[in-house]
Scaffold this motif. Structure first.
Motif, PDB file in Angstrom:
ATOM      1  N   LEU A 220       0.815  -1.293   0.001  1.00  0.00           N
ATOM      2  CA  LEU A 220      -0.189  -0.131   0.101  1.00  0.00           C
ATOM      3  C   LEU A 220       0.685   1.099  -0.124  1.00  0.00           C
ATOM      4  O   LEU A 220       0.493   2.257  -0.587  1.00  0.00           O
ATOM      5  N   ARG A 221       1.968   1.197   0.617  1.00  0.00           N
ATOM      6  CA  ARG A 221       2.942   2.502   0.632  1.00  0.00           C
ATOM      7  C   ARG A 221       3.435   2.462  -0.729  1.00  0.00           C
ATOM      8  O   ARG A 221       3.464   3.946  -1.096  1.00  0.00           O
ATOM      9  N   LYS A 222       3.484   1.754  -1.675  1.00  0.00           N
ATOM     10  CA  LYS A 222       3.741   1.779  -3.032  1.00  0.00           C
ATOM     11  C   LYS A 222       2.801   2.559  -3.691  1.00  0.00           C
ATOM     12  O   LYS A 222       3.048   3.333  -4.735  1.00  0.00           O
ATOM     13  N   LEU A 223       1.762   1.999  -3.393  1.00  0.00           N
ATOM     14  CA  LEU A 223       0.483   2.522  -4.361  1.00  0.00           C
ATOM     15  C   LEU A 223       0.239   3.690  -3.758  1.00  0.00           C
ATOM     16  O   LEU A 223      -0.363   4.697  -4.542  1.00  0.00           O
ATOM     17  N   HIS A 224       0.213   4.096  -2.384  1.00  0.00           N
ATOM     18  CA  HIS A 224      -0.206   5.658  -2.076  1.00  0.00           C
ATOM     19  C   HIS A 224       0.821   6.039  -1.188  1.00  0.00           C
ATOM     20  O   HIS A 224       0.553   6.261   0.036  1.00  0.00           O
ATOM     21  N   PRO A 225       1.981   6.546  -1.815  1.00  0.00           N
ATOM     22  CA  PRO A 225       3.155   6.973  -1.001  1.00  0.00           C
ATOM     23  C   PRO A 225       2.888   8.397  -0.051  1.00  0.00           C
ATOM     24  O   PRO A 225       3.455   8.637   0.918  1.00  0.00           O
ATOM     25  N   ASP A 226       1.598   8.815  -0.474  1.00  0.00           N
ATOM     26  CA  ASP A 226       1.466  10.360   0.079  1.00  0.00           C
ATOM     27  C   ASP A 226       0.419   9.878   1.617  1.00  0.00           C
ATOM     28  O   ASP A 226       0.233  10.683   2.132  1.00  0.00           O
ATOM     29  N   MET A 227       0.224   8.855   1.804  1.00  0.00           N
ATOM     30  CA  MET A 227      -0.965   8.574   2.894  1.00  0.00           C
ATOM     31  C   MET A 227      -0.061   8.436   4.082  1.00  0.00           C
ATOM     32  O   MET A 227       0.780   7.710   4.209  1.00  0.00           O
ATOM     33  N   LEU A 230       0.250   5.230   6.456  1.00  0.00           N
ATOM     34  CA  LEU A 230       0.792   4.178   6.108  1.00  0.00           C
ATOM     35  C   LEU A 230       2.314   4.259   6.512  1.00  0.00           C
ATOM     36  O   LEU A 230       3.117   3.177   6.476  1.00  0.00           O
ATOM     37  N   LEU A 248     -10.172   2.971  -0.873  1.00  0.00           N
ATOM     38  CA  LEU A 248      -8.762   3.320  -1.330  1.00  0.00           C
ATOM     39  C   LEU A 248      -8.327   2.168  -2.220  1.00  0.00           C
ATOM     40  O   LEU A 248      -8.350   0.899  -1.976  1.00  0.00           O
ATOM     41  N   ALA A 251      -6.747  -1.863  -1.461  1.00  0.00           N
ATOM     42  CA  ALA A 251      -6.529  -1.610  -0.021  1.00  0.00           C
ATOM     43  C   ALA A 251      -7.167  -2.869   0.594  1.00  0.00           C
ATOM     44  O   ALA A 251      -6.793  -3.594   1.587  1.00  0.00           O
TER      45      ALA A 251
END
Length: 278
Positions: A220-227, A230, A248, A251
């Motif tokens: 998930l960090r790779k998919l959503h680095p701005d969250m 995470l 999301l 997710a």
């Protein structure tokens, strides 16, 4: 039926999971998307372990709806836990009373359930009498869920959780057949000992209620680095939920039919689930 969630991972304030997501469990208490009932207002409960005491979970249960309970809101703002359960109830016929609210607790174990035993009133006496006599005095309420928990304890939950739940399911289906009840069992279950979390999805008809688990945090960090969330939690952090807490992308994953999963130190895994003779 009901809705529930189980969290395991980096210690979080309960409100982070219970209230903040777009489709939080509190929102689901009024606006469930995947449940049998849209509204789940027949009581609620939370149970949690602390880092200082994994052997004695605390519980808070009440008979009112979760969406407007000021004590739950206050508690969620101040309690931080590495592993907690939350449950909102829609009664399948038993009384709306505190002793019927989930999660249930025995020693270090917590248990919560969505589903039902069909025609439970016809089998209740026989199933209850199969509970270990030493455990029987601990049954306080009138639900099929609490009977299922104590049957699993009777059949060895403390030493073999998957096997005990399989034997419990096998006994329920056997007794149901003897009473002429077809397809008696509908269940998604969560069980924990404070270190590991077991989640089950099974029904006699193989048309089980919804259950999902969160994707790996590193993915998930790779998919959503701005969250920000995470970045703050460990790679072992997981959620198991009756329905997704938001939209999301990437997710949420559906737990396969007739499957149980294990979440805990050393990694997670999924396994086939089949009832067993006890």
């Amino acid at each position: 039926m009901c809705r529930w969630l189980a969290y395991s991972g980096t210690p979080q304030l309960l409100e982070t999971i219970l209230y903040k997501p777009a489709h939080s469990l509190i929102d689901q208490s009024l606006h469930s998307r995947l449940g049998v009932e849209t509204t789940n207002g027949d009581g609620f409960g939370v149970g949690w372990y602390t880092q200082e005491d994994l052997a004695t979970p605390a519980t808070f249960r009440d008979i009112g709806p979760a969406w407007n309970n000021r004590n739950l809101r206050e508690l969620a703002d101040h309690v931080r836990s590495p592993l907690f359960f939350a449950h909102i109830r829609a009664s399948t016929g038993t009384a709306v009373q505190q002793t019927n609210c989930h999660p249930f607790r025995h020693g270090r174990w917590m248990f919560m359930h969505n589903g039902a035993i069909a025609e439970f009133h016809r089998m209740r006496r026989e199933l209850t009498m199969l509970i270990d006599p030493e455990l029987y005095p601990n049954v306080e309420g009138t639900t099929d869920s609490e009977v299922m928990f104590h049957l699993a304890l009777t059949f060895g939950l403390e030493g073999d959780p998957p096997g005990a739940v399989a034997r419990m399911a096998g006994v329920v289906e056997r007794v149901a057949r003897e009473h002429g009840v077809e397809s008696p069992l509908q269940m998604t279950l969560a069980i924990s000992d404070g270190e590991h979390l077991w989640a089950f999805r099974y029904s006699s008809r193989h048309e089980s209620r919804s259950l999902f688990y969160s994707s790996r945090v590193d993915t998930l960090r790779k998919l959503h680095p701005d969250m920000e969330f995470l970045q703050e939690v460990s790679d072992e952090t997981r959620l198991v939920v009756s329905e997704p807490l938001g939209d999301l992308p990437g997710a949420w994953n559906e737990v396969p039919e007739s499957t149980y999963g294990i979440v805990g130190p050393g990694g997670d895994s999924l396994h086939p689930f089949t009832p067993q003779a006890a």
